[in-house]
Write a protein that holds these residues in place. Structure first.
Motif, short mmCIF file in Angstrom:
data_model
loop_
_atom_site.label_atom_id
_atom_site.label_comp_id
_atom_site.label_asym_id
_atom_site.label_seq_id
_atom_site.Cartn_x
_atom_site.Cartn_y
_atom_site.Cartn_z
N GLU A 55 52.91 10.60 -65.66
CA GLU A 55 54.25 11.15 -65.84
C GLU A 55 55.02 11.18 -64.53
O GLU A 55 56.22 10.85 -64.49
CB GLU A 55 54.17 12.55 -66.43
CG GLU A 55 53.73 12.60 -67.88
CD GLU A 55 53.59 14.02 -68.39
OE1 GLU A 55 53.72 14.96 -67.56
OE2 GLU A 55 53.37 14.20 -69.59
N THR A 56 54.36 11.57 -63.45
CA THR A 56 55.05 11.64 -62.17
C THR A 56 55.45 10.26 -61.67
O THR A 56 56.57 10.04 -61.22
CB THR A 56 54.16 12.34 -61.13
OG1 THR A 56 53.75 13.62 -61.63
CG2 THR A 56 54.91 12.54 -59.82
N VAL A 57 54.52 9.30 -61.76
CA VAL A 57 54.83 7.94 -61.33
C VAL A 57 55.97 7.36 -62.15
O VAL A 57 56.89 6.72 -61.62
CB VAL A 57 53.58 7.05 -61.41
CG1 VAL A 57 53.93 5.58 -61.20
CG2 VAL A 57 52.55 7.49 -60.40
N ALA A 58 55.94 7.55 -63.46
CA ALA A 58 56.97 6.98 -64.32
C ALA A 58 58.32 7.64 -64.12
O ALA A 58 59.37 7.00 -64.31
CB ALA A 58 56.54 7.10 -65.79
N SER A 59 58.33 8.92 -63.75
CA SER A 59 59.61 9.62 -63.59
C SER A 59 60.26 9.37 -62.23
O SER A 59 61.45 9.66 -62.07
CB SER A 59 59.40 11.13 -63.77
OG SER A 59 58.52 11.65 -62.79
N VAL A 304 51.34 13.68 -53.51
CA VAL A 304 52.11 12.45 -53.32
C VAL A 304 51.40 11.52 -52.34
O VAL A 304 51.24 10.33 -52.61
CB VAL A 304 53.53 12.78 -52.82
CG1 VAL A 304 54.31 11.50 -52.54
CG2 VAL A 304 54.27 13.62 -53.84
N THR A 305 50.97 12.05 -51.21
CA THR A 305 50.42 11.20 -50.16
C THR A 305 49.00 10.72 -50.44
O THR A 305 48.64 9.59 -50.08
CB THR A 305 50.44 11.95 -48.81
OG1 THR A 305 49.70 13.17 -48.95
CG2 THR A 305 51.87 12.27 -48.40
N LEU A 312 51.54 3.92 -56.25
CA LEU A 312 52.91 3.49 -56.01
C LEU A 312 52.94 2.16 -55.25
O LEU A 312 53.68 1.25 -55.61
CB LEU A 312 53.67 4.56 -55.22
CG LEU A 312 53.79 5.93 -55.89
CD1 LEU A 312 54.58 6.89 -54.99
CD2 LEU A 312 54.46 5.83 -57.25
N VAL A 313 52.12 2.05 -54.22
CA VAL A 313 52.07 0.81 -53.46
C VAL A 313 51.54 -0.34 -54.31
O VAL A 313 52.04 -1.48 -54.24
CB VAL A 313 51.23 0.99 -52.19
CG1 VAL A 313 51.05 -0.33 -51.44
CG2 VAL A 313 51.87 2.03 -51.27
N ALA A 314 50.54 -0.07 -55.13
CA ALA A 314 49.98 -1.12 -55.99
C ALA A 314 51.03 -1.64 -56.97
O ALA A 314 51.12 -2.85 -57.22
CB ALA A 314 48.77 -0.58 -56.75
N ILE A 315 51.82 -0.74 -57.55
CA ILE A 315 52.87 -1.16 -58.48
C ILE A 315 53.93 -1.97 -57.76
O ILE A 315 54.37 -3.03 -58.24
CB ILE A 315 53.49 0.08 -59.16
CG1 ILE A 315 52.47 0.75 -60.07
CG2 ILE A 315 54.73 -0.30 -59.96
CD1 ILE A 315 52.94 2.07 -60.64
N GLU A 316 54.35 -1.51 -56.60
CA GLU A 316 55.39 -2.23 -55.85
C GLU A 316 54.93 -3.62 -55.46
O GLU A 316 55.68 -4.60 -55.58
CB GLU A 316 55.78 -1.41 -54.61
CG GLU A 316 56.46 -0.10 -54.93
CD GLU A 316 56.52 0.85 -53.74
OE1 GLU A 316 57.06 1.95 -53.88
OE2 GLU A 316 56.01 0.46 -52.65
N GLN A 317 53.68 -3.75 -55.00
CA GLN A 317 53.19 -5.06 -54.59
C GLN A 317 52.98 -5.98 -55.79
O GLN A 317 53.20 -7.19 -55.69
CB GLN A 317 51.91 -4.90 -53.79
CG GLN A 317 52.10 -4.22 -52.44
CD GLN A 317 50.83 -4.15 -51.62
OE1 GLN A 317 49.75 -4.51 -52.10
NE2 GLN A 317 50.94 -3.70 -50.38
N VAL A 337 61.35 6.05 -55.08
CA VAL A 337 62.06 7.10 -54.35
C VAL A 337 61.27 8.39 -54.54
O VAL A 337 61.28 8.98 -55.62
CB VAL A 337 63.50 7.26 -54.84
CG1 VAL A 337 64.22 8.34 -54.05
CG2 VAL A 337 64.25 5.93 -54.73
N VAL A 338 60.57 8.82 -53.49
CA VAL A 338 59.69 9.98 -53.58
C VAL A 338 60.26 11.20 -52.87
O VAL A 338 59.63 12.26 -52.86
CB VAL A 338 58.30 9.66 -53.00
CG1 VAL A 338 57.64 8.54 -53.77
CG2 VAL A 338 58.40 9.33 -51.52
#
Length: 402
Positions: A55-59, A304-305, A312-317, A337-338
């Protein structure tokens, strides 16, 4: 024996069956629970961890940027921007699609989405695919993804036609490994503890005792006595009933409560074990035993960290590698945007903005933009104070209170 005949005749009205019969006629208990993504979500801690991450990643806003000579701007005119930020396809919003893919990664190790491109080669739609229906094969031409659609037809897609998200990479270099697969025993233990509690309360919220017989029983007699005793005394509806024993039978109660077995403590430890698998702070899933005012903000930052950053990095790459063309990779990049979930309370944010504006590395207009406030013309040209707003103390000192 008269008693055995009466028991056998009594159970003729109600006979309970068991799937397997073990040694000497005693029934075999069911084996350990089979851990699957569906059964694992029956453990509340697993479901909460998956929801907290997905939920957090998707939002989080996922924004496609355009590089601009050392600067960047939002590429709102690019077709992929709308797919990632607003709508996956005509049936799914971007949040729903990204949440499903993230949940598949956590539960099954892999998340797949079929890529639909336009005439110009740009991505127009993403359609999630159930991981259980996908077979990945390595060929001389590259990876091939085979899956069965809703009509039962086998579909084949090439690597550039699939967005493939993985958890930790397996030894084959293709598939991902989910936490519940890598640590199946932790989930099995949590399921066993859950079954133990449910069965205990279903059987009257107390352990039964031992029936002692003066002689040796045949296997069929043992089954008959067990079924008769269960029909009369098992279950919460029969709790407190008085047993009538005959023919020298003796009942010996076992005085062992849930507290003696440390069942509650084991259940609490299972929550921590599951949270450790998904790298989620226990406070994020409702375990507030170790949460307080002092560490709640720090735990949110660690979420988050330490918990989300890898995903997040895996999705972006993956998006950069599989959804952008070769020319597009040199111009565009996507980023989550975190800042919204890393911001503190209003007093801490005011101190942060004030120090940045005073030091000269932030403009007042930029601070207003981060706070989603409307633009004020000429605010950057107004004279600024030389002193920054001090950060508030977490607790007032005794001297100030006096």
């Amino acid at each position: 024996m008269p008693m055995m005949r009466r028991i056998l005749s009594a159970i003729g009205l109600e006979r309970r069956t068991w799937s397997n019969t073990g040694m000497n006629g005693w029934p075999e208990l069911p084996g350990p629970s089979v851990v699957t993504p569906a059964t694992a979500q029956g453990v509340s801690a697993v479901y909460a961890c998956v929801q907290a991450v997905s939920e957090t990643v998707a939002s989080l806003p996922l924004v496609l940027h355009r590089r601009m000579d050392g600067d960047r701007e939002r590429a709102t005119d690019h077709p992929l921007y709308r797919v990632l930020h607003d709508q996956f396809n005509p049936e799914l919003t971007a949040l729903e699609g990204r949440e499903y893919l993230m949940a598949c990664v956590l539960l099954k190790g892999n998340g797949y989405a079929r890529v639909v491109r336009g005439w110009d080669g740009q991505v127009r739609e993403l359609h999630p695919i159930a991981p259980d229906t996908v077979q990945v094969r390595r060929t001389p031409a590259g990876l091939v993804y085979e899956y069965s659609d809703g009509t039962g037809t086998l579909q084949r897609l090439l690597a550039h036609e699939v967005l493939h998200l993985r958890h930790r990479l397996a030894d084959d270099g293709i598939m991902g490994v989910s936490p519940i697969t890598a640590a199946r025993g932790v989930i099995e233990l949590a399921l066993s503890e859950q079954d133990h509690g449910r069965n205990t309360f279903n059987n009257g919220a107390k352990l039964l005792g031992i029936l002692k017989f003066p002689g040796k029983l045949k296997p069929e007699q043992r089954v008959a006595i067990r079924d008769s005793w269960a029909s009369q005394h098992a279950g919460s509806a029969n709790a407190g009933r008085t047993a009538v024993l005959e023919e020298g039978v003796d009942y010996q109660a076992i005085s062992m409560s849930l507290e003696d077995a440390q069942w509650i403590a084991a259940r609490q430890f299972s929550v921590e074990e599951v949270c450790r698998l998904f790298r989620v702070p226990p406070t994020m899933v409702g375990d507030l035993r170790h949460g307080n005012y002092s560490n709640s903000v720090e735990l949110a930052r660690q979420f988050v960290t330490l918990s989300l950053r890898r995903h997040l990095v895996a999705i972006e790459q993956a998006i950069h590698k599989q959804l952008l063309t070769e020319a597009g990779r040199r111009t565009y990049f996507c980023e989550h945007v975190v800042e919204g979930i890393l911001r503190g309370d209003s007093a801490n944010r005011a101190a942060f903005y004030s120090s940045g504006i005073t030091a000269g590395w932030m403009l007042p207009s930029e601070a207003r933009k981060l706070e989603n406030l409307p633009v004020i013309e000429g605010i950057d040209n107004q004279p600024r104070q030389d002193t920054a707003t001090p950060a508030p103390l977490p607790y007032p000192s005794k001297e100030a209170a006096a």
